[in-house]
Design a protein around this motif. Structure first.
Motif, mmCIF file in Angstrom:
data_model
loop_
_atom_site.group_PDB
_atom_site.id
_atom_site.type_symbol
_atom_site.label_atom_id
_atom_site.label_comp_id
_atom_site.label_asym_id
_atom_site.label_seq_id
_atom_site.Cartn_x
_atom_site.Cartn_y
_atom_site.Cartn_z
ATOM 1 N N GLU A 227 0.830 -1.217 0.000
ATOM 2 C CA GLU A 227 0.000 0.000 0.000
ATOM 3 C C GLU A 227 0.857 1.256 0.000
ATOM 4 N N GLU A 228 2.013 1.174 0.636
ATOM 5 C CA GLU A 228 2.934 2.321 0.638
ATOM 6 C C GLU A 228 3.380 2.656 -0.780
ATOM 7 N N GLN A 229 3.662 1.616 -1.579
ATOM 8 C CA GLN A 229 4.059 1.847 -2.974
ATOM 9 C C GLN A 229 2.882 2.311 -3.815
ATOM 10 N N LEU A 230 1.714 1.739 -3.586
ATOM 11 C CA LEU A 230 0.525 2.145 -4.340
ATOM 12 C C LEU A 230 0.181 3.611 -4.098
ATOM 13 N N ALA A 231 0.433 4.085 -2.872
ATOM 14 C CA ALA A 231 0.099 5.465 -2.516
ATOM 15 C C ALA A 231 0.938 6.477 -3.300
ATOM 16 N N ARG A 232 2.026 6.028 -3.882
ATOM 17 C CA ARG A 232 2.895 6.927 -4.647
ATOM 18 C C ARG A 232 2.382 7.152 -6.068
ATOM 19 N N HIS A 233 1.319 6.454 -6.423
ATOM 20 C CA HIS A 233 0.790 6.565 -7.789
ATOM 21 C C HIS A 233 -0.653 7.063 -7.739
ATOM 22 N N PHE A 234 -0.990 7.914 -8.686
ATOM 23 C CA PHE A 234 -2.339 8.477 -8.736
ATOM 24 C C PHE A 234 -3.199 7.683 -9.715
ATOM 25 N N GLY A 235 -4.483 7.654 -9.448
ATOM 26 C CA GLY A 235 -5.426 7.040 -10.383
ATOM 27 C C GLY A 235 -5.360 5.536 -10.452
ATOM 28 N N VAL A 236 -4.972 4.865 -9.364
ATOM 29 C CA VAL A 236 -4.907 3.401 -9.359
ATOM 30 C C VAL A 236 -6.326 2.835 -9.421
ATOM 31 N N ASP A 237 -6.569 1.946 -10.381
ATOM 32 C CA ASP A 237 -7.887 1.324 -10.546
ATOM 33 C C ASP A 237 -8.018 0.164 -9.567
ATOM 34 N N ARG A 238 -8.600 0.426 -8.409
ATOM 35 C CA ARG A 238 -8.709 -0.619 -7.396
ATOM 36 C C ARG A 238 -9.793 -1.642 -7.744
ATOM 37 N N ASN A 239 -10.560 -1.390 -8.778
ATOM 38 C CA ASN A 239 -11.523 -2.395 -9.226
ATOM 39 C C ASN A 239 -10.821 -3.574 -9.911
ATOM 40 N N ARG A 240 -9.616 -3.294 -10.439
ATOM 41 C CA ARG A 240 -8.879 -4.362 -11.123
ATOM 42 C C ARG A 240 -7.629 -4.784 -10.377
ATOM 43 N N LEU A 241 -7.441 -4.264 -9.195
ATOM 44 C CA LEU A 241 -6.269 -4.605 -8.400
ATOM 45 C C LEU A 241 -6.680 -4.780 -6.943
ATOM 46 N N ARG A 242 -6.297 -5.890 -6.363
ATOM 47 C CA ARG A 242 -6.535 -6.064 -4.931
ATOM 48 C C ARG A 242 -5.254 -6.529 -4.263
ATOM 49 N N VAL A 243 -5.172 -6.301 -2.982
ATOM 50 C CA VAL A 243 -4.002 -6.680 -2.191
ATOM 51 C C VAL A 243 -4.416 -7.767 -1.218
ATOM 52 N N LYS A 244 -3.669 -8.854 -1.209
ATOM 53 C CA LYS A 244 -3.912 -9.945 -0.267
ATOM 54 C C LYS A 244 -2.706 -10.070 0.643
#
Length: 336
Positions: free
Chosen positions: A46-63
């Protein structure tokens, strides 16, 4: 086909989430129907994801997976322990059919051991083999095994050849030429395993076995599928990657050595860059584990963002070609 889901071991390789997360986001942008599940320590991902804007969380999940398999851990230790390792959890998603494929840049031995344990091999296959396309004068050939099986019997080499031929055919090669990598092309050359494997392959029904091939013949494109044990295959692959880097690096240095060389280099550099891009290991990164009841792709441990994205492309292509099922359908006819 429904939207493909690929499980990503986000903690594997030399760089972990720092490299893998941007590669995954780039893959999502490249393939609008793709879905990814990033497996690993959720706080780091999540720390890395927060560095990017406009992440499509409908097609990406974290387990979340709390454990990490180190690059030097022994496969036997991994099998006995670390049930919550990111690699194991990602593979288990494939076993449970919650993902169509797994991609990892982690420990190769551990990935092989866990893949065999969780996914099992196809009927008639003793060991999975790592295969990847390598560039040749005629395009590319498929080389296997690349390091998963250091010691191989003649029967193992025979199975690798069958799997390589079927995979090459599924990926668009018509009647692929299959050869055994050897120290010479004459029938008297080679060790006992290679000679026995050649004898088995000559009897295989419907297989276009063309005999032995030497290392230089691989790059001339004399075969579409080249078979060897993992010890030889890994050395050939790594030596090739090192040679490409050395040659292109020396050419670039020569074109910067003096004003005249720089002038020539200004004209030649676009062609050199094109050649470097064509031969770059990053373009060909991603070795498939053939022979499993599921799709597993091994990325180079030192892969950067572009290279890891290439491994995801490899997994997606195998999903689209339904490769394990196609292998299963042909193996029964071809295996002795």
């Amino acid at each position: 086909m429904s939207a493909p889901i690929i499980a990503i071991d986000a903690m594997g390789g030399d760089f972990g989430p720092h490299c893998i997360v941007p590669a995954c986001l780039a893959a999502l942008a490249e393939f609008p129907s793709l879905h990814l599940t990033l497996v690993g320590q959720d706080s780091l991902i999540e720390e890395q994801l927060a560095r990017h804007f406009g992440v499509d969380r409908n097609r990406l999940r974290v387990k979340h997976a709390g454990e990490v398999i180190a690059m030097d851990e022994r496969p036997a230790q991994v099998l006995r322990g670390k049930p919550d390792a990111s690699m194991r959890v990602a593979l288990d998603l494939v076993r449970q059919r919650q993902a169509a494929a797994c991609v990892s840049a982690g420990n190769t031995g551990a990935l092989m051991a866990l893949s065999r344990y969780l996914l099992k091999t196809l009927p008639g296959i003793d060991r999975p083999a790592m295969v990847s396309p390598i560039p040749t004068e005629r395009g590319a050939c498929y080389l296997l095994d690349l390091g998963a099986n250091v010691d191989c019997s003649a029967e193992h080499l025979y199975q690798f050849a069958i799997m390589g031929a079927v995979a090459a055919e599924a990926l668009g090669v018509k009647r692929p030429r299959v050869a055994l990598l050897n120290v010479g092309t004459e029938e008297i050359k080679g060790n006992q395993q290679v000679k026995l494997a050649a004898s088995l392959l000559r009897q295989a029904r419907g297989l276009n076995f063309v005999g032995y091939i030497e290392g230089d013949g691989v790059y001339r494109g004399e075969a579409d599928v080249v078979v060897c044990d993992g010890f030889v295959g890994n050395i050939l692959l790594k030596s090739s990657e090192g040679l490409v880097r050395m040659v292109t690096g020396r050419l670039e240095a020569l074109f910067n050595d003096g004003l005249f060389a720089q002038a020539i280099g200004t004209l030649a550099m676009p062609l050199l860059r094109r050649l470097k891009a064509d031969l770059a290991p990053s373009r060909h990164n991603g070795a498939s584990f053939l022979g499993l009841q599921g799709i597993v792709v091994k990325s180079h441990g030192a892969a950067g963002q572009e290279s890891f994205q290439s491994a995801i492309r490899c997994a997606l292509r195998e999903i689209e070609e339904n490769l394990p099922q196609r292998l299963h359908g042909r193996l029964e006819d071809l295996l002795l």
